[in-house]
Design a protein around this motif. Sequence first.
Motif, short mmCIF file in Angstrom:
data_model
loop_
_atom_site.label_atom_id
_atom_site.label_comp_id
_atom_site.label_asym_id
_atom_site.label_seq_id
_atom_site.Cartn_x
_atom_site.Cartn_y
_atom_site.Cartn_z
N GLU A 136 30.58 52.78 34.35
CA GLU A 136 29.96 51.94 33.70
C GLU A 136 30.39 51.14 33.34
OE1 GLU A 136 25.68 54.28 32.29
OE2 GLU A 136 25.79 52.31 30.57
N LYS A 137 31.43 51.87 32.74
CA LYS A 137 32.10 51.42 31.15
C LYS A 137 33.32 50.16 32.02
CE LYS A 137 33.88 53.99 27.83
NZ LYS A 137 35.15 55.13 27.49
N ILE A 138 33.96 50.27 33.12
CA ILE A 138 34.67 49.26 33.59
C ILE A 138 33.59 47.93 34.18
CG2 ILE A 138 36.21 49.42 35.44
CD1 ILE A 138 37.11 52.60 35.43
N ILE A 179 39.99 37.31 36.37
CA ILE A 179 38.75 38.02 36.21
C ILE A 179 39.84 39.88 35.66
CG2 ILE A 179 37.12 39.28 36.93
CD1 ILE A 179 36.00 36.75 38.39
N ALA A 180 40.32 39.98 36.61
CA ALA A 180 40.46 41.21 37.38
C ALA A 180 41.13 41.69 35.68
CB ALA A 180 41.56 41.43 38.07
N SER A 181 42.18 40.27 35.54
CA SER A 181 43.50 40.40 34.17
C SER A 181 42.99 40.62 32.49
CB SER A 181 44.32 39.39 34.54
OG SER A 181 43.79 37.66 33.95
N GLU A 182 41.48 39.98 32.91
CA GLU A 182 41.44 40.06 31.44
C GLU A 182 40.12 41.09 31.36
OE1 GLU A 182 39.64 35.61 30.93
OE2 GLU A 182 37.53 36.87 29.44
N ALA A 183 39.87 41.74 32.31
CA ALA A 183 38.68 42.93 32.08
C ALA A 183 39.86 43.36 31.76
CB ALA A 183 38.09 43.40 33.67
N LEU A 184 41.08 43.98 32.59
CA LEU A 184 42.27 45.12 32.21
C LEU A 184 42.47 44.70 30.49
CD1 LEU A 184 44.10 45.22 35.50
CD2 LEU A 184 42.86 47.37 34.75
N ASN A 185 42.52 43.66 30.10
CA ASN A 185 42.91 44.33 28.30
C ASN A 185 41.93 44.92 27.95
OD1 ASN A 185 45.35 42.07 29.38
ND2 ASN A 185 44.37 40.31 29.12
N ILE A 213 32.04 42.51 34.51
CA ILE A 213 31.06 41.76 34.51
C ILE A 213 31.39 40.35 33.55
CG2 ILE A 213 28.29 41.08 34.28
CD1 ILE A 213 28.17 44.15 35.74
N THR A 214 31.70 40.95 32.10
CA THR A 214 31.66 39.80 30.95
C THR A 214 32.93 39.57 31.62
OG1 THR A 214 31.29 42.01 29.83
CG2 THR A 214 32.66 40.05 28.55
N ALA A 215 34.00 39.90 32.25
CA ALA A 215 35.35 38.85 32.44
C ALA A 215 34.58 37.93 33.57
CB ALA A 215 35.97 39.61 33.35
N GLY A 271 39.62 46.73 42.95
CA GLY A 271 38.50 47.10 44.08
C GLY A 271 36.96 46.72 43.73
N LEU A 272 37.04 46.52 42.42
CA LEU A 272 35.18 46.57 41.95
C LEU A 272 34.88 44.81 41.41
CD1 LEU A 272 35.40 49.51 38.90
CD2 LEU A 272 33.95 49.27 41.17
N VAL A 273 36.19 44.55 41.29
CA VAL A 273 36.12 42.39 41.28
C VAL A 273 35.66 42.13 42.66
CG1 VAL A 273 37.65 40.58 41.10
CG2 VAL A 273 37.83 42.53 39.18
N ARG A 274 36.85 43.17 43.85
CA ARG A 274 36.53 41.98 45.12
C ARG A 274 35.29 42.68 45.57
NH1 ARG A 274 41.69 43.78 46.65
NH2 ARG A 274 43.08 42.44 46.14
N PHE A 275 34.56 43.34 44.88
CA PHE A 275 33.51 44.15 45.99
C PHE A 275 32.46 43.45 45.20
CE2 PHE A 275 29.70 46.53 44.94
CZ PHE A 275 28.80 46.94 46.35
N LEU A 276 32.57 43.35 43.35
CA LEU A 276 31.46 42.49 42.79
C LEU A 276 31.02 41.20 42.87
CD1 LEU A 276 31.62 44.06 39.30
CD2 LEU A 276 29.76 43.99 40.76
N LEU A 277 32.40 40.36 43.59
CA LEU A 277 32.05 39.24 43.55
C LEU A 277 31.87 38.34 45.23
CD1 LEU A 277 35.53 37.55 42.19
CD2 LEU A 277 33.03 36.94 41.57
N GLN A 278 31.66 39.88 45.61
CA GLN A 278 31.28 39.75 47.34
C GLN A 278 29.69 39.91 46.94
OE1 GLN A 278 34.24 42.09 49.93
NE2 GLN A 278 35.16 40.15 49.11
N SER A 279 29.38 40.37 46.40
CA SER A 279 27.65 41.02 46.13
C SER A 279 26.88 39.83 45.72
CB SER A 279 27.68 42.01 45.64
OG SER A 279 27.76 41.40 44.02
#
Length: 94
Positions: free
Chosen positions: A73-75, A40-46, A80-82, A16-24
């Motif tokens: 904030e951690k997530i 991006i989601a897989s990289e963040a989730l790892n 963002i790094t991903a 949800g956050l990946v979608r939201f951020l990429l649309q911002s």
Amino acid sequence: MAKPILKNVTEEIVLGLVRFLLQSPDYQTFCDCDDCQMTIASEALNNLPTYYVSSNDAREEAFIALKAPEQLEKINKRIITAIHTAGKKTNHKN
Ligand SMILES: [Zn+2]
């Protein structure tokens, strides 16, 4: 009785956050196609702890726990790094 489930709530929140951020407006230079979203989601989730639940009640609780400001904030930081690492590799917009 409610049907048992097996869900990683971290995964649901990250998607949800990946979608939201990429649309911002801040991330308009990065591609937001499904391919890039999943990369991006897989990289963040790892790089994030999993949070598995087996019932909808536990899922609700997990959502509340993971949406606490310090968790969020951690997530967000991981995502963002991903975006920056994965976005460089697969930036379809450039
Ligand atoms: Zn893309």
